[in-house]
Write an enzyme that holds these catalytic residues in place. Structure first.
Site, PDB file in Angstrom:
ATOM      1  CG  ASN A 160      -1.722   1.229   1.416  1.00 16.48           C
ATOM      2  OD1 ASN A 160      -1.834   2.030   0.485  1.00 16.48           O
ATOM      3  ND2 ASN A 160      -2.309   1.409   2.580  1.00 16.48           N
ATOM      4  N   GLY A 174       2.732   2.148  10.738  1.00 18.01           N
ATOM      5  CA  GLY A 174       3.705   3.225  10.553  1.00 18.01           C
ATOM      6  C   GLY A 174       4.442   3.606  11.825  1.00 18.01           C
ATOM      7  CD  GLU A 204      -2.573   5.548   6.804  1.00 19.15           C
ATOM      8  OE1 GLU A 204      -2.548   5.608   5.562  1.00 19.15           O
ATOM      9  OE2 GLU A 204      -1.697   4.959   7.474  1.00 19.15           O
ATOM     10  CG  HIS A 261      -5.597   2.064   5.251  1.00 21.65           C
ATOM     11  ND1 HIS A 261      -5.110   3.025   6.098  1.00 21.65           N
ATOM     12  CD2 HIS A 261      -4.622   1.126   5.126  1.00 21.65           C
ATOM     13  CE1 HIS A 261      -3.882   2.683   6.468  1.00 21.65           C
ATOM     14  NE2 HIS A 261      -3.557   1.534   5.889  1.00 21.65           N
ATOM     15  CE  LYS A 309      -0.050   3.216   4.660  1.00 17.74           C
ATOM     16  NZ  LYS A 309       0.145   3.269   6.104  1.00 17.74           N
ATOM     17  CD  GLU A 361      -3.444  -2.456   7.434  1.00 19.48           C
ATOM     18  OE1 GLU A 361      -2.298  -2.637   7.018  1.00 19.48           O
ATOM     19  OE2 GLU A 361      -4.146  -1.482   7.095  1.00 19.48           O
TER      20      GLU A 361
HETATM   21  P1  PGA Z   1       3.009   0.163   7.639  1.00 19.40           P
HETATM   22  O1  PGA Z   1       1.547   0.402   7.035  1.00 19.40           O
HETATM   23  O2  PGA Z   1       3.512  -1.141   7.079  1.00 19.40           O
HETATM   24  O3  PGA Z   1       3.811   1.346   7.210  1.00 19.40           O
HETATM   25  O4  PGA Z   1       2.851   0.068   9.132  1.00 19.40           O
HETATM   26  C1  PGA Z   1       0.644  -0.654   6.882  1.00 19.40           C
HETATM   27  C2  PGA Z   1      -0.652  -0.146   6.294  1.00 19.40           C
HETATM   28  O5  PGA Z   1      -1.063   0.963   6.620  1.00 19.40           O
HETATM   29  O6  PGA Z   1      -1.278  -0.812   5.455  1.00 19.40           O
END
Ligand code: PGA
Length: 249
Positions: A9, A172, A96, A94, A11, A166
Site C-alpha cells: 500500500n 507506521g 487512515e 484503511h 499511500k 491492521e
Molecule cells: P506500515 O503500514 O507497514 O507502514 O505500518 C501498513 C498499512 O497501513 O497498510
C-alpha cells in the site's frame, strides 16, 4: 479461495517517475512465488502502473473508491473508472481513511456493496486503536467492525472478500503486533466468520496482517496458521524490502 497474498500500500507516496522506477525494480526482482503480489499506487499513477505491469504477475489495485456510480462528488473515483483501466481489486476501510476522512462503518458498508455489485474484489481493512487494546476491547471492536461492514453480505459475496487486520497502533509506528497477538486475533476473526457463515467460508477467506511488517519480522508473522499474508506500507516503498517480504511468504 484462500490464497497467500502480499500487498504493498503505497499511500500518498511516489511521483509518476518514481512509481515507474519502483515498478520496474519490483518486476525485475520478483521471485517465483505462489503468493498473489499486489501493489496500490496513488490514483494518478494507476493507469501507467497497469501498463507497466502488463507482462508481470503483479496486480495493480486501488487504495479507495466512492460508493456512488458517478456524479457530483468532487475529487472522488468510482468503481467503473477503476474497472475501465483494468483494476478490479480495491482496498476499503484503511484506518487512515477512517481516521482522517471520516469513513464510518456505514460508509464502508456502502463502498463494499458498491464494489461487489461491480464484481470487484475488496480488501477490507479494520483493526483496533491502542486504547481499545489497553482496555481489553479489541476483540469486541474488531467484531463490530466486521459485522457492521460485512455481515449483511450474502454467502456468495465472500469469495470476493480479502480481510486485512491492521491494529492502528502498529501502522507506521515501527511497533508490530507480536506473531502471537496477530495469530490470536486472526483466529478470533476466523471464528467470528465461522459463526456467521460456516466453516467453508471461514476457511477460505484470506486474512492478511498489516502494521510495521518488515523483512526482519515477516517470516515469523507469516508462519502463523491463520495469517495468510500481509498488507505492507512503509516497507513496500523500498524494492529490496518488499521483495524480501514476498520471499518470506
Ligand atoms: P506500515 O503500514 O507497514 O507502514 O505500518 C501498513 C498499512 O497501513 O497498510
Amino acid at each position: 479461495m484462500r490464497s497467500k497474498i502480499v500487498t504493498g500500500n503505497w499511500k500518498m507516496n511516489k511521483t509518476a517517475a518514481q512509481t515507474e522506477a519502483l515498478l520496474a525494480e519490483l518486476s525485475g526482482k520478483l521471485p517465483d512465488t505462489e503468493a498473489e503480489v499486489m501493489v496500490a499506487p496513488a490514483f494518478v499513477n494507476l493507469t501507467a502502473a497497469v501498463r507497466n505491469l502488463e507482462s508481470s504477475t503483479i496486480e495493480v489495485i486501488a487504495q479507495n473508491m466512492h460508493f456512488a456510480e458517478s456524479g457530483a462528488y468532487t475529487g472522488e473515483i468510482s468503481a467503473d473508472m477503476l474497472l475501465s483501466i483494468g483494476i478490479d481489486t480495491v482496498i476499503i476501510g484503511h484506518s487512515e481513511r477512517r481516521a482522517y476522512f471520516g469513513e464510518t462503518d456505514e460508509i464502508l458498508a456502502k463502498k463494499v456493496v458498491a464494489a461487489l455489485e461491480k464484481n470487484m474484489r475488496v480488501m477490507f481493512c479494520f483493526g483496533e486503536e491502542l486504547e481499545d487494546r489497553k482496555s481489553d476491547k479489541h476483540f469486541s471492536l474488531v467484531e463490530s467492525q466486521l459485522k457492521n461492514a460485512l455481515f449483511s453480505l450474502d454467502a456468495n459475496s465472500w469469495g470476493k472478500i480479502i480481510l486485512a487486520y491492521e491494529p492502528v497502533w502498529a501502522i507506521g509506528t515501527g511497533e508490530t503486533a507480536s506473531p502471537e497477538q496477530a495469530q490470536e486475533m486472526h483466529a478470533f476473526i476466523r471464528k467470528t466468520i465461522l459463526e456467521a457463515y460456516g466453516t467453508s467460508i471461514a476457511n477460505s477467506v484470506s486474512i492478511l496482517y498489516g502494521g510495521s511488517v518488515k523483512p526482519a519480522n515477516a517470516e515469523e508473522i507469516f508462519s502463523k496458521p491463520d495469517v495468510d499474508g500481509g498488507l505492507i506500507g512503509g516497507a513496500s516503498l523500498v524494492s529490496d524490502d518488499f521483495i524480501a517480504i514476498i520471499k518470506a511468504i
